[in-house]
Each structure stands twice: as C-alpha cells, then as structure tokens.
Write an enzyme that holds these catalytic residues in place. Structure first.
Site, PDB file in Angstrom:
ATOM      1  N   GLY A   1      -7.916   3.697   9.985  1.00  0.00           N
ATOM      2  CA  GLY A   1      -8.799   2.580   9.262  1.00  0.00           C
ATOM      3  C   GLY A   1      -8.688   2.358   8.401  1.00  0.00           C
ATOM      4  N   THR A   2      -8.123   2.770   7.779  1.00  0.00           N
ATOM      5  CA  THR A   2      -8.164   2.872   6.262  1.00  0.00           C
ATOM      6  C   THR A   2      -7.165   1.722   5.763  1.00  0.00           C
ATOM      7  OG1 THR A   2      -5.483   3.976   5.914  1.00  0.00           O
ATOM      8  CG2 THR A   2      -7.212   5.212   5.306  1.00  0.00           C
ATOM      9  N   GLY A   3      -5.987   1.081   6.176  1.00  0.00           N
ATOM     10  CA  GLY A   3      -5.934  -0.234   6.336  1.00  0.00           C
ATOM     11  C   GLY A   3      -6.688  -1.685   7.160  1.00  0.00           C
ATOM     12  N   CYS A   4      -7.345  -1.423   7.734  1.00  0.00           N
ATOM     13  CA  CYS A   4      -8.173  -1.796   8.054  1.00  0.00           C
ATOM     14  C   CYS A   4      -9.792  -2.141   7.478  1.00  0.00           C
ATOM     15  CB  CYS A   4      -8.818  -1.858   9.527  1.00  0.00           C
ATOM     16  SG  CYS A   4      -7.112  -0.994  11.153  1.00  0.00           S
TER      17      CYS A   4
ATOM     18  N   LYS B   1       1.173  -1.313  -0.122  1.00  0.00           N
ATOM     19  CA  LYS B   1      -0.183   0.333  -0.322  1.00  0.00           C
ATOM     20  C   LYS B   1       0.603   1.336   0.012  1.00  0.00           C
ATOM     21  CE  LYS B   1      -1.549  -1.622   4.002  1.00  0.00           C
ATOM     22  NZ  LYS B   1      -2.623  -1.122   5.093  1.00  0.00           N
TER      23      LYS B   1
END
Length: 385
Positions: free
Chosen positions: A200-203, A162
């Site tokens: 929280g983008t990765g989650c 990412k």
C-alpha cells in the site's frame, strides 16, 4: 472547508492497499474520502487470490453520485479494473476541468499478482492526458515507455518516478515537472526503511498527494509532505500478516499539518528536578512514555497523539508550548509583520525539527516548528515504546 477527495480504485480485503489504504490516508490528513470502487479483490499479505472487476457503468454511477451531491476537490486514481472502465473514466474526467488528478498506474500488487492487463495499460495513455501527476514505480515506468520526460511532453502531466523498487540503500524519488515555473526535475533521497510493511505504499503516497493538492499546496510541496507521511506510516506498521504487511497510516496523527495558517498545539514541556520521579508520576497518570534521554529529558504521548515532555535542562525553567506549523516561514513572516520579535529565526535543529522561538505578550515561551519524519522517532527513542 474539508477537502473532498474522490478515490477511484480497487478494494483490498486485507486492508493494506487499495481503497482501504486510501481512506485511512485521506482521513488522517483531514480530508473526506469518497469512493468509486473499480474491482473487488480477495487478498491478504501473502497475495491476491481473486479479482472481480466492477462493471464500468457501476463505476461511473458511483462517480456521478458523489460529484453531483458532495463535489470534489481532488481525484486519486488507482487500480482501474478494465480497459473499458479506463476509457469511460477518461471521458468522465473531461467533464471535471480544473480538478487535480493523481494517477497511480497500478499494474502489479506487492505480492506480484497482475492487476492490469495489456489492454488496460494501453488505455492509461488517455488517462494520463487528464492527470496532474502520474506516480509510476520503476517497473510501471518501464511498461509506460521508460522515459519520464517523454511522458511529460506527450501528456502534459508531471511524473513522479518512485525509487522503492531499486536495490540501493538510498531510496530516490524524482519529480519531472510539467510546470515551466518549477525546476524540470526535483529529487528526494532518503535512507531505505528495512521493512516488510510495504503493502500500500503507492496507494498511500498518491492519496496523500491528492490531499495536498486539494488543500492548495503546490505540487512539489504536496509530494514532499506525502513522502514524509508514507515513511512515518511505514515506521508505524502494526506487524500484521505473514507477508507484505500493511502500513500504519492510522498512527500518523499529528505528524503532518496540512494547513498553511492554522498551527496545531502539539506539545507542552515542563521543568523537572528529578527525571526518574517525573517519569514515574506521568506513567502512573496513564501517559505512554515514548522517549527517554536520561537524566535530561522524557516525552510522553497522550490519547490522540499530542505529546507532553519533562526536562531538567536550564532552558526549561518554565513551561514551553510547541505549535506545529504547516508552513513555518509563512507563520513567522506574518507574526513579524504584526510586530512580534523572535528570539530565534527558523533554524534546522539536530533532532529533525525546523524551529523558531518567541514569547507571547505575557512572556511565556512559545516554539513554532515543522517536523520531519523523525519527530516521533529520534535516535534516543525508547526501544519498547
């Protein structure tokens, strides 16, 4: 059948990341979220105040309980809590062959707080051996050795690197595949969304990928759809807190159809003679106006996210019905096999849709489409919508 997603991750008391972001994402994508909480954190948009790992036996008991009764179609792993839990989790995954596993190797929170010690990071090696895909950001990739191709070769899992932690105006994500039938590397690049709502983008991304794999999209398409979900959720952020705020997963309603064969009714467009008069009527009726392109077009949002439009264009002399398709090409090919003729084959439109046009047996105009991330955010959107 409703996709059953088991989320193994930590709790975020601020609701921006962790289990809370995962549940919102899975719910909005039509899945059933089950959880095994690995740690309890006291945190908000400004940082993490305290972390309390859940005992390993309790984490495994949560997993056993839901798998034994409800079953599981995909697993998402986030914050793990301890090296002991990571190793026990690897043993548990060995008992679930064939279940797609999305592993987000969480090490540091958006605020900079450490969420995995060196022993836990070292234990990630075993977990990667059971993962379908691992989704490190750039700092996490460095901690894992820095070479995604080496990780693919060593563990047999795909690696999605990412690019959000980079400093370029374009955010580039790269999928390094473990499937010999896929290209060895697939790249997506989109303009950076300037926002503090990145908690929280990765989650969210990893949970959305798990939903895609559970509904049998192939891995590149699951990643593509998950990326789009994240970008729309960032644009819908509710502006909460004084730091890295939460995203707006709950506002991503009809923007991502996860079904191959079940188009969703999204919009009806009706003719208008006087755009201003029609705008006033439908606002008085209680619809929320989201688009104005005077004097040609206006769009309204109804409760639940479906939209309704009015248009003065000569193309709209009668109502037109829009269906959002999970896979437009599959739907069009099927209808053509059944003898239906299309006035327009699937075509990329300037407003960010890919659209096909036909008529039903009574002559009513039907539009089938797939929407990109700009469906609810065209450049001529209302500033105050």
């Amino acid at each position: 059948m409703t996709p059953r997603i088991l989320i193994i991750a930590g709790s975020d008391s601020g609701g921006g990341a962790g289990i809370q972001a995962d549940i919102k994402t899975v719910s909005m994508l039509g899945g059933h979220a089950m959880t095994a909480i690995t740690a309890i954190t006291a945190q908000n948009t400004l940082g993490v105040g305290a972390v309390h790992p859940v005992p390993t036996d309790m984490v495994i008991a949560q997993i056993d309980s839901v798998v034994r009764d409800i079953g599981v179609d995909a697993i998402k792993i986030g914050m793990i809590g301890s090296a002991r839990t990571a190793l026990a989790l690897a043993d548990k995954l060995a008992e679930l062959p064939g279940v797609p596993v999305v592993f987000d190797p969480v090490m540091v929170a958006s605020s900079g707080a450490t969420l995995a010690d060196d022993a836990t990071v070292a234990a990630f090696e075993r977990l990667m051996g059971y993962a379908t895909i691992v989704t490190p950001n750039l700092p996490e990739l460095e901690a894992l050795g820095g070479d995604p191709a080496a990780l693919v070769a060593a563990h047999g899992c795909a690696v999605l690197v990412k690019g959000g932690h980079g400093d370029m105006p374009q955010v580039t994500d790269r999928l390094h595949s473990a499937n010999p039938d896929d290209p060895p590397m697939i790249e997506w690049s989109d303009p950076r969304i300037e926002s503090e709502a990145t908690h929280g983008t990765g989650c969210t991304l990893s949970s959305a990928i798990a939903c895609g794999l559970a509904t049998e999209w192939d891995l590149p398409e699951a990643v593509n759809r998950a990326r789009r979900f994240v970008r729309i959720a960032m644009r819908e952020a509710p502006d909460l807190g004084r730091g890295h705020g939460p995203m707006g997963q709950q506002a991503v309603r009809l923007d991502l159809n996860m079904s191959f064969f079940e188009p969703m009714l999204n919009q009806v467009t009706v003719p208008a003679r006087d755009l201003a008069a029609s705008e006033r009527f439908y606002r008085l009726l209680g619809l929320r106006q989201v688009v104005r392109a005077s004097p040609r077009y206006a769009r309204f949002e109804t409760e639940g996210g479906a939209t309704f439009s009015v248009a003065t264009d000569k193309d709209y002399t009668a109502p037109v019905v829009y269906f959002e398709c999970g896979d437009l090409d599959v739907t069009v090919a099927y209808l053509q096999q059944q003898g239906f003729k299309f006035e327009q084959e699937p075509k990329d439109e300037p407003w960010g849709w890919r659209e096909a046009r036909l008529r039903d047996p009574a002559g009513n105009a039907v539009r089938l489409y797939q929407a990109g991330e700009m469906r609810r955010f065209p450049p001529w959107r209302l500033d105050d919508a």
